[in-house]
Design an enzyme around this catalytic site. Sequence first.
Site: not given
Ligand code: NAD
Length: 484
Positions: A151, A283, A178-179, A228, A377, A175
Amino acid sequence: MEMQDVYHYWGGQWQKPLGTETIEVHDPALGQTIATLNLATEQEVNAAVEAAHTAFQSWRRVPVTERVQPLFRLKAILERDFEALTRTITLECGKTLAESRGEMRRAIENVETACGTPYLIQSAFNESIAPGIDEFSIRQPLGVAALLCPFNFPGMIPFWFLPYAIAVGSTVVIKPSERVPLTMQMLMQLMQESGLPQGVVNVINGGRHTSEQLIAHPLVKSISFVGSSAAARNVYLQAATHGKRVQCQGGAKNPVVILPDADIETSTAVIADSAFGCAGQRCLASSIAILVGEANKPFAESLRDAAATRKTGNGFDDVQMGPVISEASRHRIESLLNSVNENVSIDGRKHDLDKGYFVKPTILENLDDTNPILRTEIFGPVLTLIEKPTIEAALEFVNSGAYGNMACLFTRSGEAARRFRTEAEVGNVGINVGVAAPMSYFPFSGARESFFGDLHGQGEDAIRFFTNEKVVVERWPKEWSRKF
Ligand code: NAD
């Protein structure tokens, strides 16, 4: 504010959703619903993947010089609609307009870099590896690529992958989170205008279940995930089970080390921006400031002051920080802070912003090294200050956590900087820089629990990720040839 409809997009057409399970999309600054998203059904996921697969059969045969032409047009279109895009990001994601502008600039830079794909996709040729025999490699597109996005950067993160995937001749199904689906909806309209053939880029809206369907779909050949660490690990394992190529960027807990010789004014400003910018939801946000020796007292004071005075409010107004993404996120951050109540020295839970999902900048201090919050985190505007006697002790702490996304050092010493960049076990290093975000022509790196895979997003890594390298060994015996 008018409610917006959220559509899927495949085969060059907007598709009215069929799914009956819904999620509300919010303006996090006002706490109001701005759209309702219908999670995709299996039938819709299949239709999007099949459209991408059909398009792949012809797109892969289009010369690379022609495949990059829509990207040149897209760059101009994104510049034209730059402000409208940034307003959409601020609306659904909450960050300030200045932060949204920074985000879209990074997205455009990736389009610019991918315009150089005719050069980037070149590969090796060895003449005469044996008498009369040459050997060379060619890079061919993999096929349908699934992009699963988080998101926090709805405009930028899809572009770590998308322009490279299509420039090499693959096709994509995105994809979005969803938020925050509205930014990609607008970007898709603009990509449509850029003249991409139907089916080359497709968008499907959904959550975890939709990701899992894409990962398992036999026509999907590669998975690019950002989110995450728990989800990244899950995606990596599932993708491996299905024999897919996969790259997963995960979560972070980024330390910044401050040596006593660091410039207090600029370092404080840069670190505060890193910790509290985008409400700590980068991140690459600094989460732990390690104050070495005599740096402790002056920097603790200046960072407390920077936190207490940061102007927080609606990202459309003249503020330095917006809300966090959701009520659930605010509650999660507040309950983590409640667990270390006595260590909160600047308390962002207390404020007079009565609408929206706000946590103001917060400072934690005097935590025991074993406190679990130092390894968790938080993904909110919370900076923890810890004290270490030496750079060795600081480096030991940097390398002791599970995550390895970024670590930064603030100093005037070149020798200390050189040592730090060599010994810090992380993917991205900042020296007197608080958000060490690689430019589009470098890989967006990551290590340990912050990255699963080998090839990253952006630049040459992305070109390699979205292609198969085929090696050809070729002999043309003299005696078989006609004489000319
Ligand atoms: P999230 O893991 O909740 O969701 C990310 C995406 O994956 C969404 O599209 C979600 O619908 C989908 N998703 C959620 N759980 C899943 C699962 N178990 N299996 C498959 N798909 C799944 O992350 P978020 O809250 O949207 O984003 C924040 C997180 O992303 C933080 O932990 C942040 O550190 C990380 N992030 C990392 C980087 C990087 O480059 N390392 C960059 C941006 C964000």
